[in-house]
Design a protein around this motif. Structure first.
Motif, PDB file in Angstrom:
ATOM      1  N   TYR A 235      17.296  75.509 -13.703  1.00  0.00           N
ATOM      2  CA  TYR A 235      16.935  77.199 -14.126  1.00  0.00           C
ATOM      3  C   TYR A 235      15.618  77.447 -14.114  1.00  0.00           C
ATOM      4  O   TYR A 235      15.096  76.323 -15.183  1.00  0.00           O
ATOM      5  CB  TYR A 235      18.223  77.595 -15.173  1.00  0.00           C
ATOM      6  CG  TYR A 235      19.454  77.447 -13.945  1.00  0.00           C
ATOM      7  CD1 TYR A 235      19.857  78.675 -13.643  1.00  0.00           C
ATOM      8  CD2 TYR A 235      20.806  76.639 -14.264  1.00  0.00           C
ATOM      9  CE1 TYR A 235      21.099  79.509 -13.695  1.00  0.00           C
ATOM     10  CE2 TYR A 235      21.358  76.601 -13.914  1.00  0.00           C
ATOM     11  CZ  TYR A 235      22.253  77.817 -13.478  1.00  0.00           C
ATOM     12  OH  TYR A 235      23.063  78.222 -13.316  1.00  0.00           O
ATOM     13  N   VAL A 237      13.119  79.259 -17.134  1.00  0.00           N
ATOM     14  CA  VAL A 237      13.226  80.313 -17.970  1.00  0.00           C
ATOM     15  C   VAL A 237      11.272  81.365 -17.984  1.00  0.00           C
ATOM     16  O   VAL A 237      10.549  80.220 -18.244  1.00  0.00           O
ATOM     17  CB  VAL A 237      13.225  79.346 -19.318  1.00  0.00           C
ATOM     18  CG1 VAL A 237      13.219  80.537 -20.334  1.00  0.00           C
ATOM     19  CG2 VAL A 237      14.942  78.656 -18.628  1.00  0.00           C
ATOM     20  N   LEU A 282      18.868  82.527 -13.601  1.00  0.00           N
ATOM     21  CA  LEU A 282      19.229  82.418 -14.780  1.00  0.00           C
ATOM     22  C   LEU A 282      19.720  84.481 -14.867  1.00  0.00           C
ATOM     23  O   LEU A 282      21.082  84.419 -15.573  1.00  0.00           O
ATOM     24  CB  LEU A 282      18.030  82.719 -15.118  1.00  0.00           C
ATOM     25  CG  LEU A 282      17.776  83.002 -16.967  1.00  0.00           C
ATOM     26  CD1 LEU A 282      18.254  81.869 -18.017  1.00  0.00           C
ATOM     27  CD2 LEU A 282      16.627  83.063 -17.258  1.00  0.00           C
TER      28      LEU A 282
END
Length: 311
Positions: A235, A237, A282
Motif C-alpha cells: 500500500y 501511504v 489505501l
C-alpha cells in the motif's frame, strides 16, 4: 497488544498515538529508554520497552512479557553504521527477527515500513501505483533494502500464511521530524518561518512532491494494522497529490504573516515534475482520508514549534 518497533521515533510516535486513539493497547519499542515524546501521553494504554530488533533474544523477550497480537515494524536499525554493508546487514537481520517473532507469537498482521524511494527510476506519467514495475537496481541503500524487504515479506506471506503488508511511505513532515530534508523543502520552510531565519540554500517554487502530514501518516498505518481484512500486500501511504514549495510558502504567509521565506523561481535545474502516490488501495480498504490539508498542517506544525519543541 500491538508492538510498534521504532515507536519512539518520528513516524512511530504518531502511529502509536493513532493506535491508542483507536482504543488499541501498544508496546512501544525503542533502542533507548529515554523520555517518551509528549505526543505519546498514553493514559496507561501503552508500555515503553527498550529493545534492539537486531537481537532476536531481546525481541522475543518482549513476547514473554506481553501478549503481542500485531506488529508495526518502523525501526531503522544500523543508522550511522560505519559501512554500508553494516547498515544493510543490521536492517536485514532486524527484518528476519521481526518476522520470526511474528510467526512464533502467531500475530494477526505485520506492517513493514517501505518507502516511496522504491519507485526511483520507474517510468510513470502521473502517479505511482503499487503495481508499477520497479527497477531492480537502486543507487541508495534505503530503497535497495526496502525493495529486498518487500520481496522477502511477500515470500514469507506466500509460504507461511503470515499476514505481512508493506507500506510505501511518501515524504512525511510535521512534529518530531527533522528540521531539514534533502528530498523536499517543507520542513526547512516551516522552521525558517518560525525562527525568522533565511532558508539555507535555494529552494525552488515549483519543486513538488507528494507530502503527507505525519499525523495522517500515523493514522493510515494504524488503519492498515487494524483493518479486519486487506486485499493487497503493498500500500502507498501519502496524500495522493503533489504539493509545491510555492503552496507551502503561501500557507506560511497566512500562518506566520511577514515571515514566509523567499523562493527561487521555477523548478530546480535537471529535476522532473513531481509525481503523486496513488492511494486508491489505501482508501478502498481502510476508508482513509487525510484530516490535514496544507493550511491545517502548516498551522499545526507552527503551533508545535512555537510551543518550544525543537523539531
Amino acid at each position: 497488544m500491538i508492538l510498534v518497533t521504532g515507536g519512539l521515533g518520528f513516524i512511530g510516535s504518531h502511529t502509536s498515538r493513532a493506535l491508542l486513539d483507536m482504543g488499541e493497547r501498544c508496546v512501544i519499542g525503542g533502542r533507548t529508554a529515554g523520555r517518551s515524546p509528549d505526543v505519546l501521553a498514553t493514559g496507561g494504554q501503552a508500555v515503553v520497552e527498550p529493545m534492539d530488533c537486531t537481537d532476536l533474544d531481546s525481541l522475543l523477550g518482549v513476547g514473554e512479557r506481553h501478549d503481542i497480537t500485531g506488529i508495526v515494524h518502523l525501526a531503522a536499525a544500523g543508522l550511522g553504521a560505519e559501512t554500508p554493508l553494516d547498515e544493510l546487514w543490521a536492517n536485514t537481520r532486524a527484518l528476519f527477527n521481526v518476522l520470526r517473532a511474528a510467526q512464533e507469537w502467531d500475530v494477526a498482521r505485520v506492517v513493514l515500513a517501505s518507502s516511496i524511494g522504491v519507485y526511483g527510476g520507474a517510468e510513470v506519467a502521473e502517479a505511482y501505483r503499487e503495481d508499477v514495475p520497479l527497477p531492480i537496481g537502486s543507487a541508495h541503500l534505503i530503497p535497495a533494502h526496502k525493495k529486498s524487504a518487500e520481496i522477502l515479506a511477500g515470500a514469507v506471506s506466500g509460504n507461511t500464511g503470515l499476514d505481512v503488508v508493506s507500506v510505501r511511505i511518501g515524504a512525511i513532515w510535521g512534529p518530531l521530524g527533522r528540521p531539514a530534508s534533502p528530498f523536499f523543502g517543507a520542513p526547512q520552510l516551516v522552521h525558517a518561518a518560525v525562527g525568522g531565519n533565511a532558508v539555507p540554500g535555494p529552494l525552488y517554487a515549483e519543486d513538488a512532491i507528494d507530502m503527507c502530514y505525519v499525523r495522517d501518516c500515523g493514522r493510515a498505518i494504524a488503519l492498515l494494522q487494524t483493518a479486519e481484512a486487506l486485499s493487497h500486500r503493498t500500500y502507498n501511504v501519502g496524500s495522493g497529490r503533489t504539493t509545491t514549495n510555492r503552496e507551502v510558502a503561501e500557507a506560511l504567509a497566512s500562518a506566520v504573516p511577514g515571515r514566509a521565506p523567499g523562493l527561487a523561481e521555477g523548478r530546480r535545474p535537471g529535476t522532473a515534475p513531481g509525481v503523486r502516490l496513488d492511494v486508491d488501495r489505501l482508501r478502498g480498504d481502510t476508508g482513509f482520508q487525510p484530516e490535514y490539508d496544507l493550511d491545517r498542517a502548516v498551522g499545526d506544525y507552527v503551533r508545535w514549534l512555537r510551543a518550544g519543541n525543537p523539531r
